[in-house]
Write a protein that holds these residues in place. Structure first.
Motif, PDB file in Angstrom:
ATOM      1  N   GLY A   1      -2.240   8.042   4.261  1.00  0.00           N
ATOM      2  CA  GLY A   1      -2.442   7.876   2.835  1.00  0.00           C
ATOM      3  C   GLY A   1      -1.692   6.657   2.346  1.00  0.00           C
ATOM      4  O   GLY A   1      -0.495   6.735   2.077  1.00  0.00           O
ATOM      5  N   TYR A   2      -2.364   5.515   2.265  1.00  0.00           N
ATOM      6  CA  TYR A   2      -1.684   4.283   1.838  1.00  0.00           C
ATOM      7  C   TYR A   2      -1.721   4.182   0.314  1.00  0.00           C
ATOM      8  O   TYR A   2      -2.789   4.334  -0.299  1.00  0.00           O
ATOM      9  CB  TYR A   2      -2.343   3.054   2.455  1.00  0.00           C
ATOM     10  N   PRO A   3      -0.574   3.914  -0.330  1.00  0.00           N
ATOM     11  CA  PRO A   3      -0.550   3.790  -1.796  1.00  0.00           C
ATOM     12  C   PRO A   3      -1.001   2.396  -2.228  1.00  0.00           C
ATOM     13  O   PRO A   3      -0.182   1.536  -2.553  1.00  0.00           O
ATOM     14  CB  PRO A   3       0.926   4.044  -2.137  1.00  0.00           C
ATOM     15  N   LEU A   4      -2.291   2.177  -2.246  1.00  0.00           N
ATOM     16  CA  LEU A   4      -2.827   0.839  -2.503  1.00  0.00           C
ATOM     17  C   LEU A   4      -2.526   0.347  -3.917  1.00  0.00           C
ATOM     18  O   LEU A   4      -2.406  -0.851  -4.153  1.00  0.00           O
ATOM     19  CB  LEU A   4      -4.339   0.830  -2.253  1.00  0.00           C
TER      20      LEU A   4
ATOM     21  N   LEU B   1      -4.105   1.907  11.666  1.00  0.00           N
ATOM     22  CA  LEU B   1      -4.989   3.060  11.473  1.00  0.00           C
ATOM     23  C   LEU B   1      -4.707   3.636  10.094  1.00  0.00           C
ATOM     24  O   LEU B   1      -3.570   4.004   9.790  1.00  0.00           O
ATOM     25  CB  LEU B   1      -4.743   4.115  12.553  1.00  0.00           C
ATOM     26  N   PHE B   2      -5.747   3.695   9.257  1.00  0.00           N
ATOM     27  CA  PHE B   2      -5.621   4.200   7.901  1.00  0.00           C
ATOM     28  C   PHE B   2      -6.323   5.550   7.767  1.00  0.00           C
ATOM     29  O   PHE B   2      -7.445   5.729   8.260  1.00  0.00           O
ATOM     30  CB  PHE B   2      -6.267   3.237   6.902  1.00  0.00           C
ATOM     31  N   PHE B   3      -5.652   6.474   7.077  1.00  0.00           N
ATOM     32  CA  PHE B   3      -6.269   7.731   6.666  1.00  0.00           C
ATOM     33  C   PHE B   3      -6.321   7.738   5.149  1.00  0.00           C
ATOM     34  O   PHE B   3      -5.323   7.409   4.486  1.00  0.00           O
ATOM     35  CB  PHE B   3      -5.456   8.931   7.161  1.00  0.00           C
ATOM     36  N   ALA B   4      -7.466   8.102   4.587  1.00  0.00           N
ATOM     37  CA  ALA B   4      -7.607   8.097   3.131  1.00  0.00           C
ATOM     38  C   ALA B   4      -8.492   9.249   2.679  1.00  0.00           C
ATOM     39  O   ALA B   4      -9.541   9.520   3.278  1.00  0.00           O
ATOM     40  CB  ALA B   4      -8.206   6.770   2.662  1.00  0.00           C
TER      41      ALA B   4
ATOM     42  N   PRO C   1     -13.328   2.344  -2.306  1.00  0.00           N
ATOM     43  CA  PRO C   1     -14.028   1.048  -2.268  1.00  0.00           C
ATOM     44  C   PRO C   1     -13.063  -0.139  -2.203  1.00  0.00           C
ATOM     45  O   PRO C   1     -13.316  -1.106  -1.474  1.00  0.00           O
ATOM     46  CB  PRO C   1     -14.826   1.045  -3.576  1.00  0.00           C
ATOM     47  N   LEU C   2     -11.951  -0.048  -2.948  1.00  0.00           N
ATOM     48  CA  LEU C   2     -10.974  -1.139  -2.903  1.00  0.00           C
ATOM     49  C   LEU C   2     -10.303  -1.223  -1.538  1.00  0.00           C
ATOM     50  O   LEU C   2     -10.074  -2.322  -1.012  1.00  0.00           O
ATOM     51  CB  LEU C   2      -9.928  -0.955  -3.996  1.00  0.00           C
ATOM     52  N   LEU C   3      -9.976  -0.072  -0.958  1.00  0.00           N
ATOM     53  CA  LEU C   3      -9.364  -0.064   0.366  1.00  0.00           C
ATOM     54  C   LEU C   3     -10.299  -0.679   1.402  1.00  0.00           C
ATOM     55  O   LEU C   3      -9.875  -1.493   2.233  1.00  0.00           O
ATOM     56  CB  LEU C   3      -8.987   1.356   0.784  1.00  0.00           C
TER      57      LEU C   3
END
Length: 232
Positions: free
Chosen positions: A140-143, A165-168, A178-180
């Motif tokens: 969970g990246y805090p974009l 590796l990203f989990f969202a 969409p932004l990620l």
């Protein structure tokens, strides 16, 4: 895969230089240990015993990967407000140095993982050459701040060259999907994304989806294990 009887888990005290001491939980597999270890940092509102963090580290260990989860100083000391950025950085660096010494000769590559703030700080350190790991995992990246998509925390990601590796979750108020995806398209490093349908910033899903928390966490860990095997 190591059996649960072979695994060991112990609490360790970690010196964090001039900022004090903190705790970690080191999970070690049995005889089938992989040569890649993962360090897992918690997010701003939880600690190393948060269900997601504990499940993730335990699942990695069960798959043969040594895993260390740790507390930042403010949670170790029972405070709610996160430490200053420089203290967070010093703590991350101290934890990495300590576990690298503990596992010297047993590990060839290192991956930094983190829930929200823990992953963000690690990625900023990697971008600045302060954390010499071979990969990054974002739970969970805090974009951007909650509900504020006009302030992206993405500039440092473009200079990172290790696999990520990203989990969202699809309902994450701190990470517009969409932004990620737009950010990921512009990264120079290898990257993968796993989306959790209905998941919020902590991967909680609505009851209407009929998915238990354990199932979601297992999906996340399973993807990470596969990625670690392919990326190393």
């Amino acid at each position: 895969m190591a059996s649960s009887q072979q695994q060991s888990e112990k609490r360790i005290t970690i010196p964090a230089g001039d900022v004090g001491f903190t705790s970690g939980i080191l999970s070690l597999p049995g005889a089938q240990q992989q040569r890649t270890a993962v360090i897992v940092a918690h997010g701003a509102g939880n600690d190393m015993n948060a269900p997601l963090i504990a499940s993730f580290a335990g699942g990695l260990c069960a798959a043969g990967f040594p895993a260390l989860r740790f507390n930042f100083l403010y949670t170790e000391q029972g405070r709610k407000a996160p430490d200053r950025q420089d203290v967070l950085v010093k703590t991350w660096a101290a934890v990495f140095a300590h576990v690298r010494e503990l596992l010297a000769g047993k590990v060839d590559s290192w991956v930094a993982a983190g829930k929200s703030m823990g992953g963000r700080v690690a990625s900023q350190m990697v971008a600045e050459g302060l954390l010499p790991v071979d990969g990054l995992i974002f739970l969970g990246y805090p974009l951007h701040p909650a509900g504020d998509t006009g302030r992206l925390r993405d500039s440092h990601l473009y200079v990172i060259d290790v696999p990520m590796l990203f989990f969202a979750g699809t309902r994450d108020s701190l990470c517009s999907l969409p932004l990620l995806k737009g950010v990921l398209e512009r990264l120079k490093a290898p990257r993968e994304l796993l989306t959790i349908e209905g998941g919020d910033h902590s991967f909680h899903v609505p009851k209407s989806l009929h998915r238990r928390e354990e199932e979601v966490f297992s999906e996340i860990t399973g993807k990470a294990v596969k990625w670690l095997g392919n990326a190393r």
